[in-house]
Design a protein around this motif. Structure first.
Motif, PDB file in Angstrom:
ATOM      1  N   ARG A  35       8.350  12.387  49.097  1.00 54.61           N
ATOM      2  CA  ARG A  35       8.385  13.358  50.195  1.00 54.61           C
ATOM      3  C   ARG A  35       7.509  12.850  51.323  1.00 54.61           C
ATOM      4  N   ASN A  36       7.781  13.313  52.535  1.00 54.15           N
ATOM      5  CA  ASN A  36       6.888  12.890  53.634  1.00 54.15           C
ATOM      6  C   ASN A  36       6.103  14.111  54.115  1.00 54.15           C
ATOM      7  N   GLY A  37       5.660  14.917  53.148  1.00 56.09           N
ATOM      8  CA  GLY A  37       4.723  15.992  53.497  1.00 56.09           C
ATOM      9  C   GLY A  37       5.414  17.318  53.666  1.00 56.09           C
ATOM     10  N   ALA A  39       8.549   6.960  57.275  1.00 57.20           N
ATOM     11  CA  ALA A  39       8.101   8.347  57.085  1.00 57.20           C
ATOM     12  C   ALA A  39       9.237   9.216  56.544  1.00 57.20           C
ATOM     13  N   LYS A  40      10.409   8.629  56.312  1.00 58.29           N
ATOM     14  CA  LYS A  40      11.547   9.435  55.870  1.00 58.29           C
ATOM     15  C   LYS A  40      11.373   9.823  54.402  1.00 58.29           C
ATOM     16  N   GLU A  41      12.092  10.846  53.997  1.00 61.76           N
ATOM     17  CA  GLU A  41      12.092  11.198  52.578  1.00 61.76           C
ATOM     18  C   GLU A  41      13.070  10.263  51.876  1.00 61.76           C
ATOM     19  N   GLU A  83      27.634  12.705  44.321  1.00 56.21           N
ATOM     20  CA  GLU A  83      28.231  14.020  44.641  1.00 56.21           C
ATOM     21  C   GLU A  83      27.277  15.151  44.278  1.00 56.21           C
ATOM     22  N   VAL A  84      26.612  15.016  43.124  1.00 61.96           N
ATOM     23  CA  VAL A  84      25.680  16.075  42.697  1.00 61.96           C
ATOM     24  C   VAL A  84      24.527  16.154  43.697  1.00 61.96           C
ATOM     25  N   ILE A  85      24.011  15.016  44.084  1.00 62.02           N
ATOM     26  CA  ILE A  85      22.866  15.008  45.011  1.00 62.02           C
ATOM     27  C   ILE A  85      23.266  15.622  46.353  1.00 62.02           C
ATOM     28  N   SER A  86      24.487  15.334  46.787  1.00 63.72           N
ATOM     29  CA  SER A  86      24.938  15.835  48.097  1.00 63.72           C
ATOM     30  C   SER A  86      24.979  17.357  48.117  1.00 63.72           C
ATOM     31  N   LYS A  87      25.022  17.980  46.943  1.00 66.09           N
ATOM     32  CA  LYS A  87      24.985  19.463  46.907  1.00 66.09           C
ATOM     33  C   LYS A  87      23.602  19.957  47.322  1.00 66.09           C
ATOM     34  N   TYR A  88      22.579  19.140  47.053  1.00 61.72           N
ATOM     35  CA  TYR A  88      21.209  19.647  47.272  1.00 61.72           C
ATOM     36  C   TYR A  88      20.625  19.170  48.585  1.00 61.72           C
ATOM     37  N   THR A  89      21.122  18.067  49.048  1.00 65.44           N
ATOM     38  CA  THR A  89      20.557  17.569  50.298  1.00 65.44           C
ATOM     39  C   THR A  89      21.613  16.736  51.007  1.00 65.44           C
ATOM     40  N   LYS A  90      21.565  16.746  52.321  1.00 63.02           N
ATOM     41  CA  LYS A  90      22.568  16.005  53.090  1.00 63.02           C
ATOM     42  C   LYS A  90      22.365  14.511  52.821  1.00 63.02           C
ATOM     43  N   VAL A  91      23.401  13.812  52.446  1.00 64.03           N
ATOM     44  CA  VAL A  91      23.286  12.374  52.179  1.00 64.03           C
ATOM     45  C   VAL A  91      24.374  11.646  52.962  1.00 64.03           C
ATOM     46  N   LEU A 144      16.811   9.975  52.821  1.00 66.61           N
ATOM     47  CA  LEU A 144      17.284  11.325  53.141  1.00 66.61           C
ATOM     48  C   LEU A 144      17.091  11.597  54.628  1.00 66.61           C
ATOM     49  N   PRO A 145      18.058  12.229  55.258  1.00 67.73           N
ATOM     50  CA  PRO A 145      17.936  12.534  56.677  1.00 67.73           C
ATOM     51  C   PRO A 145      16.834  13.569  56.889  1.00 67.73           C
ATOM     52  N   ASP A 146      16.292  13.637  58.127  1.00 67.20           N
ATOM     53  CA  ASP A 146      15.263  14.650  58.411  1.00 67.20           C
ATOM     54  C   ASP A 146      15.879  16.023  58.182  1.00 67.20           C
ATOM     55  N   ALA A 147      15.127  16.919  57.579  1.00 67.13           N
ATOM     56  CA  ALA A 147      15.675  18.271  57.254  1.00 67.13           C
ATOM     57  C   ALA A 147      15.932  19.040  58.556  1.00 67.13           C
TER      58      ALA A 147
END
Lengths: 83, 83
Positions: A30-32, B18-20, B48-56, B80-83
Motif C-alpha cells: 500500500r502507499n499509505g 508510490a503506486k499500490e 478476473e477475481v482481482i478485478s472485482k476488488y480493484t480496477k486493474v 494498481l491505479p490510483d483509487a
C-alpha cells in the motif's frame, strides 16, 4: 529465480512429502492511503477458483496473513490430494 | 518472514514507485505424475477475481512463468491505479 528457494518452506518431512503442493502468495504494497482491505475476500475466492481445477480439501489448506509496514502478505499452502 | 524481502523485486525506481502494487505468486510442486497443467487457466481467473476488488488495467499486469525441476512458479505483478 532465488524466490524459488523460499517456496514451500513449510514442507513437512513426513510421508506427505511426495504429495503435490500448491502455494499462493498474495502481497499487497500500500502507499499509505486506506482503501478497501480485499485480501481476506480475495483469498476466499482464490480457493474457489483453485477448486475448479483440482480437488482441494479445506483441512489441507494452511493460510497465514502477515503485515509489515505497508506490506500485507497472504500465504496459502495447499496439499493436493493424490490424483 | 524473510520471504517479504523477495516480494516486489521488480519494483521500478521511477515515479510509479508510490503506486499500490499487488503481487501474486502461484507455485506448484508436482511429484512427477503429469496431471492437468492448470496454472495458465488459474492465472486468467485470478485476474478476473482481482478485478472485482480493484480496477486493474491489462497493461499494468506483468506475468512470468518459471519451471525448475518439478516446480512451476507463476509470478503476477500488478500496478494498481490510483483509487
Amino acid at each position: 529465480m532465488a524466490l524459488l528457494s523460499f517456496l514451500f518452506q513449510s514442507k513437512p518431512k513426513t510421508a506427505t512429502a511426495a504429495k503435490e503442493r500448491l502455494q499462493i502468495i498474495i502481497a499487497r504494497e500500500r502507499n499509505g492511503r486506506t482503501g478497501p482491505d480485499f485480501l481476506p475476500a480475495l483469498h476466499k475466492e482464490l480457493i474457489e477458483v483453485i477448486s475448479k481445477y483440482t480437488k482441494v480439501n479445506a483441512d489441507d489448506i494452511k493460510i497465514s496473513l502477515d503485515r509489515q509496514g505497508n506490506l500485507e502478505v497472504l500465504d496459502v499452502n495447499v496439499v493436493l490430494p493424490d490424483a
